[in-house]
Design an enzyme around this catalytic site. Structure first.
Site, short mmCIF file in Angstrom:
data_model
loop_
_atom_site.label_atom_id
_atom_site.label_comp_id
_atom_site.label_asym_id
_atom_site.label_seq_id
_atom_site.Cartn_x
_atom_site.Cartn_y
_atom_site.Cartn_z
N SER A 111 0.81 -1.20 0.00
CA SER A 111 0.00 0.00 0.00
C SER A 111 0.86 1.27 0.00
O SER A 111 1.56 1.54 -0.96
CB SER A 111 -0.96 -0.04 1.20
OG SER A 111 -1.97 0.92 1.08
N ASP B 232 10.91 5.40 -9.52
CA ASP B 232 10.62 5.97 -10.84
C ASP B 232 11.29 7.33 -11.04
O ASP B 232 11.64 7.69 -12.17
CB ASP B 232 9.11 6.12 -11.04
CG ASP B 232 8.45 4.80 -11.40
OD1 ASP B 232 9.14 3.77 -11.37
OD2 ASP B 232 7.24 4.80 -11.70
N LYS C 145 -0.63 -4.05 -3.57
CA LYS C 145 -1.94 -3.46 -3.27
C LYS C 145 -1.95 -2.05 -3.84
O LYS C 145 -1.43 -1.11 -3.25
CB LYS C 145 -2.21 -3.42 -1.77
CG LYS C 145 -3.59 -2.84 -1.42
CD LYS C 145 -3.82 -2.84 0.08
CE LYS C 145 -5.21 -2.29 0.42
NZ LYS C 145 -5.32 -0.85 0.16
#
Length: 415
Positions: free
Chosen positions: A309, A320, A334
């Site tokens: 999560s 990223d 999740k």
């Protein structure tokens, strides 16, 4: 004057009577009103406007036909109605469970220290992660282990919140769990004593094994309301002690508050996108870093299959944006966001309102985030974290101090 066909006129008249007649609204019992409000919240907020390819209005009518003579019957009907969505994260929370969830995110709890979830693939109750230094962690229960029974009750007959409520309890009382090991497939019974759980968000220390290159170690246990403040405080202290690089440990961190994940990402990131959210209309929103990062020192993030999560939001943002190197194992997967809605009687509903994507638009739900450097780790205790037995930690130290010692592994898993 254009005439309205009789059938259409009749339908319009019926709907007008249904929605505009105050007497009709007053005809509902308190239990029916509770069910109707729950239905309306899902109708307005749920991420999938097809409601799992079913007619949500017909679902409403079906459950209104049920005789609801008490709050318990209303609660049961609401739970059954939400179950038709086939989404374990959208669920009804009776007052006690709703209160427990609020306590958990505030940082206070008692129990055995297990974060649990329903596996969306096989619908089994499984461990997301044990809390550090908890009875469950000390017993050796691991992420992805399957919980078969709680005090002899088959967990397949329980909702997620019913299971959590049975595991919780007063300090000093016992709970018996039958657990199937994910790694070995062995079924074992655990009798655990409930205790007060330490939910301090952050632990920190300075690793001086290389005196010329001290490394600050920060372990984030949960994304609670005070997590970003705690982490910023510990980071400042490590900076004053001369840390030249950092390890952020998100292993077995099951997540928590989305806003806490956003605030912690801003501690590390220059101006950039942290995460994209996608609502039921497919409209993208985003949370961004504002340029108030506290350090630009080299950073490694440790992750494993218990990182879920908000942990995945933070890890994905740092990966990223090429702000950090991820080391460890693929995360839990999740990629859904829930909002809590309180009902008039103190109960609540958790509703999946959006999904999220990383800055590079990777959807990690049920897939997880693949680390840059994959290092598998046999189970270790809380007290072995950061020692020679902690292979993932040692890989992070090696990467930061040598920096070019693992180029082949990185290129193979570069995301």
């Amino acid at each position: 004057m254009k005439k309205i066909p009789y059938l259409l006129f009749a339908i319009i008249l019926f709907l007008s009577t249904l929605f505009l007649n105050p007497a009709n609204a007053n005809a509902y019992t308190e239990e029916e009103k509770l069910l109707l409000q729950s239905w309306r919240l899902v109708n307005e907020a749920y991420v999938d406007d097809s409601f799992n390819n079913q007619n949500w209005w017909f679902i409403r009518q079906k459950f209104l036909k049920k005789p609801l003579h008490s709050k318990d019957e209303a609660y049961e009907a609401i739970s059954e109605m939400l179950a038709t969505l086939d989404d374990p994260y959208t669920r009804f929370l009776p007052p006690r469970q709703y209160q427990n969830l609020q306590i958990t995110t505030s940082g206070e709890l008692s129990g055995i220290g297990l974060q649990i979830s329903i596996n969306p693939e096989d619908k089994h109750l499984e461990v997301v992660s044990p809390l550090p230094n908890s009875p469950a962690e000390a017993a050796g229960i691991q992420p992805r282990d399957q919980i078969l029974t709680i005090d002899g009750i088959d967990t397949e007959t329980l909702t997620l919140d019913e299971a959590a409520n049975k595991i919780r309890g007063k300090i000093g009382t016992l709970v018996t769990l039958e657990v199937k090991s994910k790694k070995e497939g062995i079924i074992k019974e655990y009798q655990l004593k409930r205790d007060r759980l330490s939910l301090s968000s952050v632990t920190a220390r300075l690793d001086t094994s290389n005196p010329d290159y001290p490394i600050g170690y920060l372990r984030l246990n949960q994304f609670s309301g005070n997590a970003s403040k705690d982490l910023a405080h510990e980071l400042a202290k490590l900076d004053q002690k001369g840390a030249k690089a950092y390890i952020l440990d998100l292993r077995n961190n099951p997540g928590g508050l989305l806003q806490a994940g956003i605030e912690i990402a801003r501690i590390w990131l220059p101006p950039s996108t942290i995460v994209y959210t996608v609502n039921r209309q497919g409209i993208f929103g985003s949370y961004d870093a504002t340029g108030n990062q506290l350090t630009d020192a080299p950073l490694v993030v440790l992750v494993n299959q218990g990182s879920a999560s908000a942990s995945e939001i933070l890890a994905g943002a740092l990966q990223d944006n090429q702000r950090a190197t991820l080391i460890g194992e693929t995360t839990f997967g999740k990629g859904l966001i829930q909002s809590l809605f309180e009902l008039p009687d103190g109960a609540g509903i958790a509703i999946t309102v959006a999904k999220y994507e990383t800055p590079n638009h990777k959807d990690i739900n049920k897939k997880g985030i693949t680390p840059n450097v994959e290092v598998t780790q046999d189970p270790i205790s809380y007290f072995e974290i950061g020692t020679e037995k902690d292979l993932q930690y040692q890989a992070a130290i090696a990467f930061l101090t040598e920096n070019d010692s693992l180029p082949t592994m990185i290129s193979q898993n570069d995301n």
